[in-house]
Design a protein around this motif. Sequence first.
Motif, PDB file in Angstrom:
ATOM      1  N   GLU A   1     -47.561  11.313 -15.271  1.00  0.00           N
ATOM      2  CA  GLU A   1     -48.833  10.584 -15.210  1.00  0.00           C
ATOM      3  C   GLU A   1     -49.910  11.476 -14.567  1.00  0.00           C
ATOM      4  O   GLU A   1     -51.044  11.550 -15.058  1.00  0.00           O
ATOM      5  CB  GLU A   1     -48.622   9.308 -14.383  1.00  0.00           C
ATOM      6  CG  GLU A   1     -49.761   8.326 -14.482  1.00  0.00           C
ATOM      7  CD  GLU A   1     -49.443   7.004 -13.802  1.00  0.00           C
ATOM      8  OE1 GLU A   1     -48.309   6.831 -13.292  1.00  0.00           O
ATOM      9  OE2 GLU A   1     -50.350   6.151 -13.784  1.00  0.00           O
ATOM     10  N   ALA A   2     -49.546  12.145 -13.487  1.00  0.00           N
ATOM     11  CA  ALA A   2     -50.504  13.035 -12.798  1.00  0.00           C
ATOM     12  C   ALA A   2     -50.922  14.173 -13.720  1.00  0.00           C
ATOM     13  O   ALA A   2     -52.104  14.521 -13.809  1.00  0.00           O
ATOM     14  CB  ALA A   2     -49.875  13.598 -11.525  1.00  0.00           C
ATOM     15  N   TYR A   3     -49.963  14.747 -14.422  1.00  0.00           N
ATOM     16  CA  TYR A   3     -50.250  15.864 -15.327  1.00  0.00           C
ATOM     17  C   TYR A   3     -51.195  15.422 -16.442  1.00  0.00           C
ATOM     18  O   TYR A   3     -52.191  16.088 -16.741  1.00  0.00           O
ATOM     19  CB  TYR A   3     -48.937  16.413 -15.896  1.00  0.00           C
ATOM     20  CG  TYR A   3     -49.153  17.547 -16.862  1.00  0.00           C
ATOM     21  CD1 TYR A   3     -49.451  18.826 -16.397  1.00  0.00           C
ATOM     22  CD2 TYR A   3     -49.085  17.338 -18.245  1.00  0.00           C
ATOM     23  CE1 TYR A   3     -49.668  19.876 -17.280  1.00  0.00           C
ATOM     24  CE2 TYR A   3     -49.296  18.374 -19.133  1.00  0.00           C
ATOM     25  CZ  TYR A   3     -49.593  19.641 -18.650  1.00  0.00           C
ATOM     26  OH  TYR A   3     -49.818  20.665 -19.524  1.00  0.00           O
ATOM     27  N   GLU A   4     -50.870  14.282 -17.050  1.00  0.00           N
ATOM     28  CA  GLU A   4     -51.692  13.810 -18.183  1.00  0.00           C
ATOM     29  C   GLU A   4     -53.102  13.437 -17.749  1.00  0.00           C
ATOM     30  O   GLU A   4     -54.031  13.502 -18.546  1.00  0.00           O
ATOM     31  CB  GLU A   4     -50.998  12.635 -18.866  1.00  0.00           C
ATOM     32  CG  GLU A   4     -49.751  13.112 -19.598  1.00  0.00           C
ATOM     33  CD  GLU A   4     -49.201  12.096 -20.578  1.00  0.00           C
ATOM     34  OE1 GLU A   4     -49.492  10.892 -20.413  1.00  0.00           O
ATOM     35  OE2 GLU A   4     -48.467  12.524 -21.498  1.00  0.00           O
ATOM     36  N   ALA A   5     -53.256  13.035 -16.486  1.00  0.00           N
ATOM     37  CA  ALA A   5     -54.586  12.654 -15.990  1.00  0.00           C
ATOM     38  C   ALA A   5     -55.389  13.874 -15.547  1.00  0.00           C
ATOM     39  O   ALA A   5     -56.522  13.741 -15.093  1.00  0.00           O
ATOM     40  CB  ALA A   5     -54.438  11.674 -14.831  1.00  0.00           C
ATOM     41  N   GLY A   6     -54.784  15.063 -15.629  1.00  0.00           N
ATOM     42  CA  GLY A   6     -55.522  16.272 -15.256  1.00  0.00           C
ATOM     43  C   GLY A   6     -55.352  16.680 -13.806  1.00  0.00           C
ATOM     44  O   GLY A   6     -56.096  17.532 -13.315  1.00  0.00           O
ATOM     45  N   GLY A   7     -54.373  16.079 -13.117  1.00  0.00           N
ATOM     46  CA  GLY A   7     -54.079  16.516 -11.741  1.00  0.00           C
ATOM     47  C   GLY A   7     -53.433  17.890 -11.772  1.00  0.00           C
ATOM     48  O   GLY A   7     -52.872  18.306 -12.791  1.00  0.00           O
ATOM     49  N   GLU A   8     -53.523  18.580 -10.655  1.00  0.00           N
ATOM     50  CA  GLU A   8     -52.974  19.942 -10.618  1.00  0.00           C
ATOM     51  C   GLU A   8     -51.544  19.992 -10.104  1.00  0.00           C
ATOM     52  O   GLU A   8     -50.911  21.042 -10.161  1.00  0.00           O
ATOM     53  CB  GLU A   8     -53.850  20.854  -9.757  1.00  0.00           C
ATOM     54  CG  GLU A   8     -55.109  21.332 -10.465  1.00  0.00           C
ATOM     55  CD  GLU A   8     -56.241  20.331 -10.446  1.00  0.00           C
ATOM     56  OE1 GLU A   8     -56.235  19.439  -9.560  1.00  0.00           O
ATOM     57  OE2 GLU A   8     -57.140  20.418 -11.320  1.00  0.00           O
ATOM     58  N   GLY A   9     -51.031  18.857  -9.573  1.00  0.00           N
ATOM     59  CA  GLY A   9     -49.658  18.904  -9.102  1.00  0.00           C
ATOM     60  C   GLY A   9     -49.237  17.616  -8.433  1.00  0.00           C
ATOM     61  O   GLY A   9     -49.953  16.604  -8.473  1.00  0.00           O
ATOM     62  N   VAL A  10     -48.059  17.657  -7.843  1.00  0.00           N
ATOM     63  CA  VAL A  10     -47.521  16.501  -7.107  1.00  0.00           C
ATOM     64  C   VAL A  10     -46.867  16.964  -5.811  1.00  0.00           C
ATOM     65  O   VAL A  10     -46.476  18.121  -5.677  1.00  0.00           O
ATOM     66  CB  VAL A  10     -46.458  15.707  -7.913  1.00  0.00           C
ATOM     67  CG1 VAL A  10     -47.078  14.900  -9.021  1.00  0.00           C
ATOM     68  CG2 VAL A  10     -45.355  16.616  -8.424  1.00  0.00           C
ATOM     69  N   ILE A  11     -46.732  15.992  -4.911  1.00  0.00           N
ATOM     70  CA  ILE A  11     -45.894  16.177  -3.729  1.00  0.00           C
ATOM     71  C   ILE A  11     -44.565  15.513  -4.087  1.00  0.00           C
ATOM     72  O   ILE A  11     -44.541  14.344  -4.484  1.00  0.00           O
ATOM     73  CB  ILE A  11     -46.458  15.431  -2.506  1.00  0.00           C
ATOM     74  CG1 ILE A  11     -47.894  15.818  -2.219  1.00  0.00           C
ATOM     75  CG2 ILE A  11     -45.555  15.659  -1.294  1.00  0.00           C
ATOM     76  CD1 ILE A  11     -48.068  17.102  -1.511  1.00  0.00           C
ATOM     77  N   ALA A  12     -43.504  16.259  -3.970  1.00  0.00           N
ATOM     78  CA  ALA A  12     -42.190  15.687  -4.306  1.00  0.00           C
ATOM     79  C   ALA A  12     -41.149  16.288  -3.391  1.00  0.00           C
ATOM     80  O   ALA A  12     -41.286  17.431  -2.938  1.00  0.00           O
ATOM     81  CB  ALA A  12     -41.843  16.010  -5.759  1.00  0.00           C
ATOM     82  N   SER A  13     -40.107  15.514  -3.116  1.00  0.00           N
ATOM     83  CA  SER A  13     -39.056  16.100  -2.282  1.00  0.00           C
ATOM     84  C   SER A  13     -38.206  17.012  -3.160  1.00  0.00           C
ATOM     85  O   SER A  13     -38.142  16.863  -4.386  1.00  0.00           O
ATOM     86  CB  SER A  13     -38.240  15.027  -1.589  1.00  0.00           C
ATOM     87  OG  SER A  13     -37.422  14.424  -2.518  1.00  0.00           O
ATOM     88  N   GLY A  14     -37.572  17.982  -2.513  1.00  0.00           N
ATOM     89  CA  GLY A  14     -36.885  19.047  -3.236  1.00  0.00           C
ATOM     90  C   GLY A  14     -35.867  18.569  -4.240  1.00  0.00           C
ATOM     91  O   GLY A  14     -35.687  19.184  -5.295  1.00  0.00           O
ATOM     92  N   GLU A  15     -35.220  17.446  -3.957  1.00  0.00           N
ATOM     93  CA  GLU A  15     -34.163  16.992  -4.869  1.00  0.00           C
ATOM     94  C   GLU A  15     -34.710  16.612  -6.249  1.00  0.00           C
ATOM     95  O   GLU A  15     -33.944  16.515  -7.209  1.00  0.00           O
ATOM     96  CB  GLU A  15     -33.398  15.814  -4.260  1.00  0.00           C
ATOM     97  CG  GLU A  15     -34.245  14.580  -4.145  1.00  0.00           C
ATOM     98  CD  GLU A  15     -33.456  13.343  -3.726  1.00  0.00           C
ATOM     99  OE1 GLU A  15     -32.243  13.421  -3.586  1.00  0.00           O
ATOM    100  OE2 GLU A  15     -34.117  12.296  -3.551  1.00  0.00           O
ATOM    101  N   HIS A  16     -36.033  16.366  -6.333  1.00  0.00           N
ATOM    102  CA  HIS A  16     -36.606  15.983  -7.625  1.00  0.00           C
ATOM    103  C   HIS A  16     -37.337  17.113  -8.340  1.00  0.00           C
ATOM    104  O   HIS A  16     -37.766  16.946  -9.482  1.00  0.00           O
ATOM    105  CB  HIS A  16     -37.562  14.794  -7.440  1.00  0.00           C
ATOM    106  CG  HIS A  16     -36.864  13.552  -6.994  1.00  0.00           C
ATOM    107  ND1 HIS A  16     -37.247  12.824  -5.897  1.00  0.00           N
ATOM    108  CD2 HIS A  16     -35.759  12.938  -7.488  1.00  0.00           C
ATOM    109  CE1 HIS A  16     -36.421  11.805  -5.747  1.00  0.00           C
ATOM    110  NE2 HIS A  16     -35.515  11.851  -6.693  1.00  0.00           N
TER     111      HIS A  16
END
Length: 254
Positions: free
Chosen positions: A143-158
């Motif tokens: 969703e973030a990618y398609e909306a033009g965001g540059e990235g995400v915060i995610a924990s390492g396991e994901h």
Amino acid sequence: MTMQERLIVALDESLDESRAIIEELGDHVQFYKIGWRCFLQGNGAFVSDVVAAGKGKRVFLDLKIHDIDVTVEKAMASLPRDVSLTTLYGTGATVRAAREGRNGHGTPALLLLTWLSSLDEADFHGMGGQGSLRDFVVARAIEAYEAGGEGVIASGEHVGAIRSELAKTYGKDADGFLLVVPGVRLAGGDVHEHKRSLTPYEAVRAGADYLVMGRPVARSPRGKRVEVVERIFADMARADRERHRDTAGSSAAW
Ligand code: C5P
């Protein structure tokens, strides 16, 4: 990017202690994360203080902005211009509103929060989440990618799942999408409240672009922090060498 460019030290201590940390770390650390504590204590000006600390210091302003779209847009328009990365919490519409607020500026890069690393799968279901946390996190990244965001915060396991799902759907176009991983700890370190913690080696190996580490550095005794940071770099570098051996490596450009 070098390991030095990929480590972000979180400054969640008091303003005075945070200044002392920056001074002690000197040229060893280039990238700092400023959260609510220092942002409020410094009336917003701490961002410029960090940048003024010299030698290309960069700032990740982590306020996890979460509001109706028009408010997000206005908040984004009011952010200090010397912020490189910032966080949002919400949907693709939140990301699009933040992009509007940037008003043609390429920065700050917008990172959507997927799921707090202090919460786990049980919390996800306890809050009414359906399916697996992994699928939820991957869906938020898409969703973030398609909306033009540059990235995400995610924990390492994901991180691995996000990278492979994006590559499957968008191919090489998604290579520069940033995966920023908090809750990282050197082997044997206190994980504090993080329910999903990885070592720097594991996070880089999984495909993280940036690692966020606060207390393992900040709460180390004065005079020892450079040594801790060098151990982190060494752990990251070992993983990066292995990744380069196996793949073409990260192409993050921010
Ligand atoms: O001290 P520690 O390394 O645990 O700090 C982690 C930092 O990353 C904190 O500043 C926290 O606010 C932030 N963070 C997190 N989990 C997220 C998003 C941000 O721990 N999902």
